[in-house]
Write an enzyme that holds these catalytic residues in place. Structure first.
Site, PDB file in Angstrom:
ATOM      1  N   ALA A  88     -18.338  16.393 -42.443  1.00  0.00           N
ATOM      2  CA  ALA A  88     -19.049  15.247 -41.796  1.00  0.00           C
ATOM      3  C   ALA A  88     -19.908  14.455 -43.164  1.00  0.00           C
ATOM      4  CB  ALA A  88     -19.973  15.855 -40.857  1.00  0.00           C
ATOM      5  N   ASP A  89     -19.835  13.221 -42.860  1.00  0.00           N
ATOM      6  CA  ASP A  89     -20.791  12.658 -44.100  1.00  0.00           C
ATOM      7  C   ASP A  89     -22.079  12.182 -43.324  1.00  0.00           C
ATOM      8  OD1 ASP A  89     -18.962   9.467 -44.223  1.00  0.00           O
ATOM      9  OD2 ASP A  89     -20.190  10.419 -42.456  1.00  0.00           O
ATOM     10  N   SER A  90     -22.860  11.203 -43.667  1.00  0.00           N
ATOM     11  CA  SER A  90     -24.333  11.323 -43.291  1.00  0.00           C
ATOM     12  C   SER A  90     -24.143  10.260 -41.999  1.00  0.00           C
ATOM     13  CB  SER A  90     -25.174  10.273 -43.942  1.00  0.00           C
ATOM     14  OG  SER A  90     -24.603   9.288 -44.692  1.00  0.00           O
TER      15      SER A  90
END
Lengths: 135, 314
Positions: A88-90
């Protein structure tokens, strides 16, 4: 496939079909989660028995995370799974939080977003906010 | 293929790093790796030798090969890039130390010797599945964010914007009737907002996205530039406080790029007051595609870098 020996990291081969290195916990995930909640948190004396989120909540969070990150059904996601480690990125994290808000009818302040790093963190926060709502 | 790799004290096995000149004031260096282009297992093993034990552990914790590779490349990019810059000390990529500020933004922890003054180097990284990027400046903080152009948003875009963006931005997005264009504009706005809060060093949690508006403004700047340089003057990107739009925080400048025809890259840097940052000068930008130890390709001014916003000189 990557494998780890002590402090070193070695890649032995790179293939297009990457096998998951963890054993999927199909069918026994509920029990595994309950077991998690009875364990002492390493490095702290926090007992998680009474304040851990219900297994159903954790499962629901896992489902939302799995959908957001488009993870295959047999990939292992547990309470201890870190969002970042799942890829997961931001933007994913914020989308996940929004999904949780809609699913559970809660509102998560942006300030709290920083403290949610694992599935369990999210589930615990959900329970806390639900309790506040119903109080 | 079974390559054994042990952490070594000396980097004798690694090729030397080609040194770099520091960016000049008001200049940004943007470096990026396309993970799909890095296929050599031997090379990945060499990269892993550069990491601290803690970083290796973090890489190991990532779920699956692709995520491990991405995490490894990100650390390798940061370490090798910073170590290459010519400063008053010889930097070894392996010996660089990093720490986080109170909000979690990574920064270099320079040696604290008596005669040593730390170089005024700032950096920020961002990665998505198909690109890892690192921005470098001197004197001023920098924030960057990268997103794939094709990235799909799982939530309803307007609902998401209403929840997290400012009213002004919601209005702008709602006015876009084509859903594909709306999605693209959403992603561009997201990357710009992320780049801003990362440049501030505070991140999403400390600077909620609702508290500020980012928008495009038709540029009225007439730039004087040297022949041979290309200056993009399409539009300026500005940031305003949601509560007090008239009070513009005027000390930040932005670049919004489409890189390698596949990614949106947003860059935010503080204007350098020492260089007369009050006037609106272009951001000088050098963009290089790289594979550490293997090659650098300067892509500034080519099709690989399309300026979508900001006053940029390449």
């Amino acid at each position: 496939m990557a494998s780890i020996t002590g402090a070193s990291l070695k890649f032995t081969s790179l293939s297009n079909s990457f096998k998951q290195t963890q054993v999927p916990l199909r069918g026994i995930s509920v029990n595994y989660v309950s077991f998690q909640s009875h364990r002492m948190q390493p490095g702290s004396l926090r007992f998680r028995v009474s304040c851990a989120a219900k297994p159903e909540t954790v499962d629901k969070v896992c489902e939302i995370v799995r959908k957001q990150l488009a993870l295959p059904n047999d990939s292992s996601i547990t309470g201890e799974s870190k969002f970042a480690a799942l890829g997961a990125d931001s933007l994913d994290t914020v989308e996940i939080v929004m999904g949780l808000e809609e699913e559970f009818g809660i509102s998560v302040e942006e300030e709290s977003a920083q403290s949610i790093t694992t599935v369990q963190d999210a589930a615990d926060l959900i329970e806390k906010l639900r309790e506040k709502n119903s109080a | 293929m079974n390559i054994r790799c042990f952490p070594r004290k000396f980097s004798s096995a690694l090729p030397p790093l080609v040194p770099l000149q520091l960016p000049s004031p008001m200049e940004t260096h943007l470096w990026y790796i396309l993970p799909n282009e890095v296929k050599s297992v031997a090379l990945l093993n060499q990269y892993s030798e550069l990491l601290s034990p803690c970083e290796r552990e973090n890489v190991n914790r990532m779920g699956g090969d692709q995520l491990k590779k991405r995490a490894l490349l990100a650390r390798a990019l940061v370490r090798t890039t910073i170590a290459r810059y010519q400063t008053n000390c010889q930097m070894n990529p392996r010996s660089l130390k990093f720490r986080k500020n109170i909000y979690g933004k990574p920064e270099v922890e320079w040696k604290n010797d008596d005669n040593f003054s730390p170089p005024p180097l700032h950096f920020n990284i961002s990665h998505t599945s198909s690109m890892i990027a690192c921005g470098v400046t001197v004197n001023v903080p920098i924030g960057i964010d990268v997103e794939g152009k094709q990235r799909k948003i799982k939530n309803d875009i307007i609902a998401f914007a209403q929840r997290y963006f400012s009213p002004c931005e919601v209005k702008l997005l709602t006015a876009i009737s084509d859903s594909e264009i709306q999605r693209q504009e959403f992603i561009k706005l997201w990357t710009l907002k992320e780049a801003y809060v990362k440049a501030l060093g505070k991140g999403f949690s400390a600077v909620p996205f609702k508290t500020f508006t980012i928008r495009f403004k038709a540029s009225t700047i007439r730039c004087f530039h040297l022949p041979g340089n290309s200056v993009s003057e399409a539009s300026e990107v500005i940031v305003e406080s949601s509560d007090d739009p008239k009070n513009l925080p005027n000390n930040w400048q932005f670049a919004l790029l489409e890189v390698a025809a596949s990614h949106y890259v947003a860059i935010c840097t503080e204007k350098d007051k020492i260089v007369g940052g009050e006037a609106n000068r272009p951001m000088k930008l050098t963009v290089r595609k790289t594979i550490p130890f293997v090659e650098d390709v300067c892509v500034s001014g080519t099709d690989a870098v399309l300026v979508l916003g900001g006053i940029i000189e390449q």
